[in-house]
Design a protein around this motif. Structure first.
Motif, PDB file in Angstrom:
ATOM      1  N   VAL A  99       0.835  -1.197   0.000  1.00 24.03           N
ATOM      2  CA  VAL A  99       0.000   0.000   0.000  1.00 24.03           C
ATOM      3  C   VAL A  99       0.875   1.253   0.000  1.00 24.03           C
ATOM      4  O   VAL A  99       1.990   1.246   0.530  1.00 24.03           O
ATOM      5  CB  VAL A  99      -0.938  -0.010   1.236  1.00 24.03           C
ATOM      6  CG1 VAL A  99      -0.146   0.036   2.534  1.00 24.03           C
ATOM      7  CG2 VAL A  99      -1.942   1.117   1.183  1.00 24.03           C
ATOM      8  N   VAL A 100       0.354   2.310  -0.630  1.00 27.17           N
ATOM      9  CA  VAL A 100       1.012   3.620  -0.657  1.00 27.17           C
ATOM     10  C   VAL A 100       0.036   4.637  -0.093  1.00 27.17           C
ATOM     11  O   VAL A 100      -1.145   4.648  -0.457  1.00 27.17           O
ATOM     12  CB  VAL A 100       1.415   4.030  -2.085  1.00 27.17           C
ATOM     13  CG1 VAL A 100       2.048   5.423  -2.094  1.00 27.17           C
ATOM     14  CG2 VAL A 100       2.371   3.011  -2.691  1.00 27.17           C
ATOM     15  N   PHE A 101       0.532   5.505   0.791  1.00 22.11           N
ATOM     16  CA  PHE A 101      -0.279   6.575   1.341  1.00 22.11           C
ATOM     17  C   PHE A 101       0.328   7.924   0.929  1.00 22.11           C
ATOM     18  O   PHE A 101       1.530   8.155   1.118  1.00 22.11           O
ATOM     19  CB  PHE A 101      -0.336   6.493   2.865  1.00 22.11           C
ATOM     20  CG  PHE A 101      -1.035   5.265   3.373  1.00 22.11           C
ATOM     21  CD1 PHE A 101      -2.418   5.168   3.333  1.00 22.11           C
ATOM     22  CD2 PHE A 101      -0.304   4.201   3.887  1.00 22.11           C
ATOM     23  CE1 PHE A 101      -3.066   4.029   3.793  1.00 22.11           C
ATOM     24  CE2 PHE A 101      -0.943   3.072   4.358  1.00 22.11           C
ATOM     25  CZ  PHE A 101      -2.329   2.973   4.311  1.00 22.11           C
ATOM     26  N   VAL A 102      -0.509   8.793   0.360  1.00 26.03           N
ATOM     27  CA  VAL A 102      -0.098  10.141  -0.030  1.00 26.03           C
ATOM     28  C   VAL A 102      -0.772  11.105   0.940  1.00 26.03           C
ATOM     29  O   VAL A 102      -2.005  11.244   0.928  1.00 26.03           O
ATOM     30  CB  VAL A 102      -0.495  10.464  -1.481  1.00 26.03           C
ATOM     31  CG1 VAL A 102       0.065  11.824  -1.902  1.00 26.03           C
ATOM     32  CG2 VAL A 102      -0.005   9.369  -2.429  1.00 26.03           C
ATOM     33  N   LEU A 103       0.018  11.794   1.759  1.00 25.42           N
ATOM     34  CA  LEU A 103      -0.523  12.519   2.909  1.00 25.42           C
ATOM     35  C   LEU A 103      -0.731  14.004   2.627  1.00 25.42           C
ATOM     36  O   LEU A 103      -0.201  14.875   3.314  1.00 25.42           O
ATOM     37  CB  LEU A 103       0.391  12.313   4.122  1.00 25.42           C
ATOM     38  CG  LEU A 103       0.623  10.853   4.514  1.00 25.42           C
ATOM     39  CD1 LEU A 103       1.476  10.758   5.748  1.00 25.42           C
ATOM     40  CD2 LEU A 103      -0.693  10.120   4.706  1.00 25.42           C
ATOM     41  N   GLY A 104      -1.503  14.297   1.615  1.00 25.53           N
ATOM     42  CA  GLY A 104      -1.994  15.654   1.419  1.00 25.53           C
ATOM     43  C   GLY A 104      -1.127  16.567   0.582  1.00 25.53           C
ATOM     44  O   GLY A 104       0.034  16.283   0.298  1.00 25.53           O
ATOM     45  N   ILE A 137      -3.318   2.407  -3.395  1.00 28.02           N
ATOM     46  CA  ILE A 137      -2.875   3.762  -3.088  1.00 28.02           C
ATOM     47  C   ILE A 137      -4.049   4.545  -2.518  1.00 28.02           C
ATOM     48  O   ILE A 137      -5.174   4.464  -3.024  1.00 28.02           O
ATOM     49  CB  ILE A 137      -2.289   4.452  -4.343  1.00 28.02           C
ATOM     50  CG1 ILE A 137      -1.714   5.829  -3.982  1.00 28.02           C
ATOM     51  CG2 ILE A 137      -3.288   4.551  -5.472  1.00 28.02           C
ATOM     52  CD1 ILE A 137      -0.838   6.430  -5.075  1.00 28.02           C
ATOM     53  N   TYR A 138      -3.784   5.273  -1.423  1.00 31.03           N
ATOM     54  CA  TYR A 138      -4.813   6.053  -0.747  1.00 31.03           C
ATOM     55  C   TYR A 138      -4.287   7.467  -0.508  1.00 31.03           C
ATOM     56  O   TYR A 138      -3.090   7.661  -0.247  1.00 31.03           O
ATOM     57  CB  TYR A 138      -5.203   5.408   0.582  1.00 31.03           C
ATOM     58  CG  TYR A 138      -5.825   4.046   0.414  1.00 31.03           C
ATOM     59  CD1 TYR A 138      -7.189   3.900   0.165  1.00 31.03           C
ATOM     60  CD2 TYR A 138      -5.048   2.889   0.481  1.00 31.03           C
ATOM     61  CE1 TYR A 138      -7.760   2.640   0.004  1.00 31.03           C
ATOM     62  CE2 TYR A 138      -5.605   1.635   0.320  1.00 31.03           C
ATOM     63  CZ  TYR A 138      -6.969   1.523   0.083  1.00 31.03           C
ATOM     64  OH  TYR A 138      -7.523   0.279  -0.092  1.00 31.03           O
ATOM     65  N   VAL A 139      -5.190   8.418  -0.552  1.00 32.61           N
ATOM     66  CA  VAL A 139      -4.818   9.835  -0.482  1.00 32.61           C
ATOM     67  C   VAL A 139      -5.550  10.505   0.666  1.00 32.61           C
ATOM     68  O   VAL A 139      -6.735  10.229   0.911  1.00 32.61           O
ATOM     69  CB  VAL A 139      -5.149  10.541  -1.809  1.00 32.61           C
ATOM     70  CG1 VAL A 139      -4.838  12.029  -1.730  1.00 32.61           C
ATOM     71  CG2 VAL A 139      -4.385   9.906  -2.966  1.00 32.61           C
TER      72      VAL A 139
END
Length: 400
Positions: A99-104, A137-139
């Protein structure tokens, strides 16, 4: 013929330098990053541990700031997006993750742009940061994506939610690791159209993640406890189990958001990618550079996370809350905002986690390679293409 060969060598050298600086260097640098290994000494023995637990591998990035039409020069946009694209796709190739998290702050001008440009933003994002089918991927929303709290409208909020599939609050459970993603601008606490539903959703997730005893077998003792209410929750019966049936196994959550938790400044930070010395002492404004102190305390009280990861400041930081809650602030993913960008790599099981920071190629290194290579090529050209008639004539006179 000699000149033609020299020009051919120069052409090949230029192609290699370009290939190395714009492609190969990312593999040379990022192959040195490694997934962190779990330290058995940090295991949470208050939780049930399953020997078959397969760790979740997660990558965290923040503040990509894809440039828009108002403030972004076309070459700057081309350059920065290529750099981010190459780092991201190289990581996908070398270090496959779950998983990939893009934090804003995904977009630089999301709070200003019209609907057509926002749609173009979304297409660019998915083009630059596409992931394999076995990776998710989640944003999380940032203030540049929809504005600070005072400027957010229902339209901008819903546009981002729909376009990026990113609700204001989300619980994501991966192999019994519970990630809680929250829109930081919705934590103002003023009961607005954005804040009140967010508070309700956070409290609902908190009830789902209450530390009710979960057992692998009915009647199993946990730290000597054989509480009847615990056994009821193990059977998933009763109304006093804090919605225990919502999750199959309890573990403390990982809180992901754009704003860092409240802190006075970056003076406490001591990282390789920390803020420059001239910026570290500048005081943070609550709800601008960080969450308010009240909102931070409420999140710690309600969720009791084991780890917090945030962005927003563009600089790296690490701190501890309440003795055992680690918070990471990760630096901007864009060379436009940070001379030495980095990303975070984490390995998680329900009872343990570990992390490592992965540093990207430094842009000044690329510039030095270009400069030195071009100087060497120029010197080579001067040597190869300069006239040699005088030296030849001198040699003939000596022979005569």
């Amino acid at each position: 013929m000699l000149h033609l060969r020299a020009l051919l060598n120069v052409g090949l050298a230029l192609v290699f330098v370009l290939f190395f600086c714009e492609y190969l260097i990312y593999y040379v640098v990022l192959i040195q990053c490694e997934w962190p290994t779990l330290d058995p000494r940090k295991e949470d023995f208050t939780l049930h541990r399953d020997a078959a637990d397969k760790p979740v591998k997660a990558m965290f990035i923040a503040d990509t700031h894809l440039l828009g039409s108002k403030q972004g020069h076309w070459f700057d946009k081309l350059r920065r997006e290529w750099q981010m694209y190459r780092v991201f796709q190289t990581m996908m190739t070398l270090h496959r993750m779950d998983v990939v998290f893009v934090l804003g702050d995904v977009f630089d001008e999301g709070k200003w742009c019209g609907s057509a440009e926002f749609e173009y933003y979304i297409k660019r994002f998915h083009s630059l940061f596409y992931v394999p089918k076995d990776t998710r991927i989640y944003v999380v929303a940032g203030n540049h994506d929809m504005g600070f709290h005072y400027a957010i409208t229902p339209y901008r909020n819903q546009r981002f939610i729909n376009g990026m599939k990113s609700p204001n609050v989300r619980r994501l459970s991966l192999r019994d690791n519970h990630f809680v993603l929250i829109n930081s601008m919705a934590l103002e606490g003023d009961g607005c159209f954005l804040c009140r539903p967010t508070e309700i959703a956070v409290n609902k997730i908190a009830s789902e993640l209450s530390p009710v005893r979960f057992y692998t077998a009915l009647g199993e003792k946990h730290n000597g406890s054989n509480n009847k209410e615990d056994l009821k929750c193990a059977r998933r019966i009763g109304n006093d189990c804090y919605n225990a049936s919502a999750i199959s196994r309890y573990s403390r959550p990982i809180l992901l958001q754009h704003y860092p938790m409240y802190r006075e400044s970056d003076e406490i930070c001591n990282e390789l990618d920390q803020a420059p010395d001239e910026l570290k002492g500048i005081k943070f404004r609550e709800r601008w550079e960080c969450l308010s102190k009240e909102a931070s305390e409420q999140l710690l009280d309600i969720l009791n996370p084991r780890l917090i990861v945030a962005g927003h400041t563009h600089h790296g930081c690490r701190r501890i809350h309440r003795n055992d809650i680690l918070e990471f602030t990760i630096s901007s993913f864009s060379w436009r905002n940070k001379v030495n960008p980095s990303l975070l790599m984490g390995t998680f099981t329900p009872s343990n986690y570990s992390f490592s920071k992965c540093y990207m190629p430094v842009e000044s290194t690329v510039i030095i390679i270009y400069t030195c290579s071009l100087l060497c090529i120029l010197i080579y050209l001067i040597i190869k293409l300069r006239p040699r008639r005088h030296a030849y004539s001198r040699l003939r006179r000596c022979l005569d």
